[in-house]
Design a protein around this motif. Structure first.
Motif, PDB file in Angstrom:
ATOM      1  N   ASP A  95       0.835  -1.202   0.000  1.00 52.64           N
ATOM      2  CA  ASP A  95       0.000   0.000   0.000  1.00 52.64           C
ATOM      3  C   ASP A  95       0.868   1.250   0.000  1.00 52.64           C
ATOM      4  OD1 ASP A  95      -2.260  -1.548   0.029  1.00 52.64           O
ATOM      5  OD2 ASP A  95      -2.732  -1.230   2.148  1.00 52.64           O
ATOM      6  N   THR A  96       0.239   2.387  -0.356  1.00 57.54           N
ATOM      7  CA  THR A  96       0.966   3.643  -0.516  1.00 57.54           C
ATOM      8  C   THR A  96       0.456   4.701   0.453  1.00 57.54           C
ATOM      9  OG1 THR A  96       1.306   3.180  -2.867  1.00 57.54           O
ATOM     10  CG2 THR A  96       1.611   5.461  -2.147  1.00 57.54           C
ATOM     11  N   ILE A  97       1.385   5.420   1.062  1.00 55.96           N
ATOM     12  CA  ILE A  97       1.090   6.596   1.879  1.00 55.96           C
ATOM     13  C   ILE A  97       1.601   7.819   1.130  1.00 55.96           C
ATOM     14  CG2 ILE A  97       1.789   7.839   3.971  1.00 55.96           C
ATOM     15  CD1 ILE A  97       1.652   5.254   5.486  1.00 55.96           C
ATOM     16  N   TYR A  98       0.791   8.887   1.121  1.00 53.11           N
ATOM     17  CA  TYR A  98       1.174  10.123   0.446  1.00 53.11           C
ATOM     18  C   TYR A  98       1.407  11.229   1.474  1.00 53.11           C
ATOM     19  CZ  TYR A  98      -0.587   7.828  -3.757  1.00 53.11           C
ATOM     20  OH  TYR A  98      -0.788   6.938  -4.789  1.00 53.11           O
ATOM     21  N   ILE A  99       2.458  11.974   1.275  1.00 52.71           N
ATOM     22  CA  ILE A  99       2.717  13.175   2.060  1.00 52.71           C
ATOM     23  C   ILE A  99       2.607  14.360   1.117  1.00 52.71           C
ATOM     24  CG2 ILE A  99       4.407  14.451   3.430  1.00 52.71           C
ATOM     25  CD1 ILE A  99       5.564  11.758   4.283  1.00 52.71           C
ATOM     26  N   THR A 100       1.735  15.303   1.444  1.00 47.23           N
ATOM     27  CA  THR A 100       1.499  16.453   0.584  1.00 47.23           C
ATOM     28  C   THR A 100       1.612  17.746   1.394  1.00 47.23           C
ATOM     29  OG1 THR A 100      -0.897  16.357   0.942  1.00 47.23           O
ATOM     30  CG2 THR A 100      -0.038  15.155  -0.949  1.00 47.23           C
ATOM     31  N   SER A 101       2.034  18.784   0.715  1.00 45.85           N
ATOM     32  CA  SER A 101       2.133  20.098   1.339  1.00 45.85           C
ATOM     33  C   SER A 101       2.174  21.138   0.239  1.00 45.85           C
ATOM     34  CB  SER A 101       3.392  20.194   2.211  1.00 45.85           C
ATOM     35  OG  SER A 101       3.518  21.480   2.794  1.00 45.85           O
ATOM     36  N   SER A 102       1.516  22.273   0.453  1.00 43.70           N
ATOM     37  CA  SER A 102       1.594  23.375  -0.506  1.00 43.70           C
ATOM     38  C   SER A 102       1.356  24.694   0.235  1.00 43.70           C
ATOM     39  CB  SER A 102       0.574  23.202  -1.642  1.00 43.70           C
ATOM     40  OG  SER A 102      -0.741  23.290  -1.152  1.00 43.70           O
ATOM     41  N   PHE A 103       1.958  25.748  -0.296  1.00 43.41           N
ATOM     42  CA  PHE A 103       1.764  27.070   0.298  1.00 43.41           C
ATOM     43  C   PHE A 103       2.104  28.124  -0.746  1.00 43.41           C
ATOM     44  CE2 PHE A 103       5.964  25.457   1.386  1.00 43.41           C
ATOM     45  CZ  PHE A 103       6.811  26.485   0.992  1.00 43.41           C
ATOM     46  N   PRO A 104       1.524  29.324  -0.626  1.00 43.26           N
ATOM     47  CA  PRO A 104       1.764  30.371  -1.624  1.00 43.26           C
ATOM     48  C   PRO A 104       3.161  30.950  -1.497  1.00 43.26           C
ATOM     49  CG  PRO A 104       0.427  31.228   0.174  1.00 43.26           C
ATOM     50  CD  PRO A 104       0.560  29.743   0.413  1.00 43.26           C
ATOM     51  N   ALA A 105       3.640  31.547  -2.578  1.00 46.01           N
ATOM     52  CA  ALA A 105       4.961  32.163  -2.573  1.00 46.01           C
ATOM     53  C   ALA A 105       4.982  33.437  -1.728  1.00 46.01           C
ATOM     54  CB  ALA A 105       5.408  32.472  -3.996  1.00 46.01           C
ATOM     55  N   LYS A 106       3.833  34.081  -1.566  1.00 42.80           N
ATOM     56  CA  LYS A 106       3.731  35.242  -0.676  1.00 42.80           C
ATOM     57  C   LYS A 106       3.286  34.747   0.691  1.00 42.80           C
ATOM     58  CE  LYS A 106       2.831  38.705  -4.246  1.00 42.80           C
ATOM     59  NZ  LYS A 106       1.907  39.759  -4.747  1.00 42.80           N
ATOM     60  N   LEU A 107       4.134  34.955   1.693  1.00 33.25           N
ATOM     61  CA  LEU A 107       3.935  34.381   3.012  1.00 33.25           C
ATOM     62  C   LEU A 107       4.014  35.452   4.086  1.00 33.25           C
ATOM     63  CD1 LEU A 107       6.385  31.520   2.230  1.00 33.25           C
ATOM     64  CD2 LEU A 107       4.048  31.050   2.953  1.00 33.25           C
ATOM     65  N   ILE A 108       3.413  35.164   5.240  1.00 34.01           N
ATOM     66  CA  ILE A 108       3.448  36.079   6.372  1.00 34.01           C
ATOM     67  C   ILE A 108       4.567  35.665   7.324  1.00 34.01           C
ATOM     68  CG2 ILE A 108       2.171  37.058   8.306  1.00 34.01           C
ATOM     69  CD1 ILE A 108       1.131  37.880   5.549  1.00 34.01           C
ATOM     70  N   ASP A 109       5.487  36.570   7.565  1.00 26.22           N
ATOM     71  CA  ASP A 109       6.570  36.297   8.497  1.00 26.22           C
ATOM     72  C   ASP A 109       6.008  36.245   9.918  1.00 26.22           C
ATOM     73  OD1 ASP A 109       9.110  36.071   9.678  1.00 26.22           O
ATOM     74  OD2 ASP A 109       9.283  38.245   9.858  1.00 26.22           O
ATOM     75  N   GLN A 110       6.254  35.133  10.629  1.00 26.08           N
ATOM     76  CA  GLN A 110       5.701  34.966  11.965  1.00 26.08           C
ATOM     77  C   GLN A 110       6.292  35.955  12.960  1.00 26.08           C
ATOM     78  OE1 GLN A 110       4.735  30.689  13.187  1.00 26.08           O
ATOM     79  NE2 GLN A 110       6.311  30.333  11.640  1.00 26.08           N
ATOM     80  N   GLY A 111       7.481  36.443  12.697  1.00 28.29           N
ATOM     81  CA  GLY A 111       8.107  37.366  13.638  1.00 28.29           C
ATOM     82  C   GLY A 111       7.590  38.787  13.545  1.00 28.29           C
TER      83      GLY A 111
END
Length: 207
Positions: free
Chosen positions: A48-64
């Motif tokens: 069986d197969t497990i998938y790991i996915t992630s995505s985010f925009p190129a414009k991001l909010i700096d947490q600091g």
């Protein structure tokens, strides 16, 4: 032991040290990013197969600072994937990278033999597509057992549209996924998982 996979930390250090020359001016950012693991089942079969996915925009909010940062054109955004087998009698997960086959669908998953714990850690890199950074990799189970995956924090060495040498940290958390941490708690009774552990840990059994 605060960290589930010591090798993941060492791998991140390798990425950090491979970045800009010491003489450059650094502006460091910190961004929050989510990842998902699926299918959302606590046990799967060999093959069986497990998938790991992630995505985010190129414009991001700096947490600091709360400022919006255009992170288009980063040279490399990488992370790590700790792969450990929970074996009775062992006090830390045993490196189990090669208990699985891997497929890179978006971005890349690969094994770097020069790090301290290559049998316990895979490397992950995102790809940029239409102002979005994406990652999708597949793990195909080859061996029975109980396993723990640990997603490391991400790091970008530099972005191309900056005049200065800028590094960014990506705080990656697993979301919208049941993480089945009871496997880890049963394997290691008495150990309290930290908030950092719980953000990045995913457990499952291969039958």
């Amino acid at each position: 032991m605060k960290d589930i996979f010591v090798g993941s930390i060492l791998a991140c250090i390798v990425l950090l040290n491979s970045g800009c020359p010491k003489s450059c001016i650094e502006a460091n950012y910190s961004f929050s990013v989510n990842a998902q693991v699926g299918p959302d089942r606590d046990s799967i079969n060999v093959g069986d197969t497990i998938y790991i996915t992630s995505s985010f925009p190129a414009k991001l909010i700096d947490q600091g600072t709360g400022a919006e940062i255009n992170y288009t054109g980063a040279k490399k955004i990488g992370s790590t994937l700790g792969v450990g087998k929970l074996i009775t009698g062992e006090v830390v997960p045993v490196g189990a990278v090669f208990d699985f086959s891997y497929i890179s669908i978006k971005g890349n998953v690969y094994n770097e033999r020069s790090i301290a714990s290559p049998d316990a850690v895979q490397q992950l890199t995102y790809q940029e597509n239409n102002n979005t950074y994406e990652l999708k990799v597949a793990l195909i189970a080859k061996v029975k057992g109980t396993y723990a995956l640990g997603i490391g924090n991400g790091l970008s060495v530099e972005r191309n549209n900056s005049k200065n040498c800028e590094k960014a940290a990506f705080d990656i958390s697993i979301s919208n996924t049941s993480q089945h941490v009871y496997y880890y708690q049963t394997w290691r009774p008495g150990y309290t998982l930290t908030a950092s552990d719980l953000k990045r840990l995913y457990c499952f059994k291969v039958k």
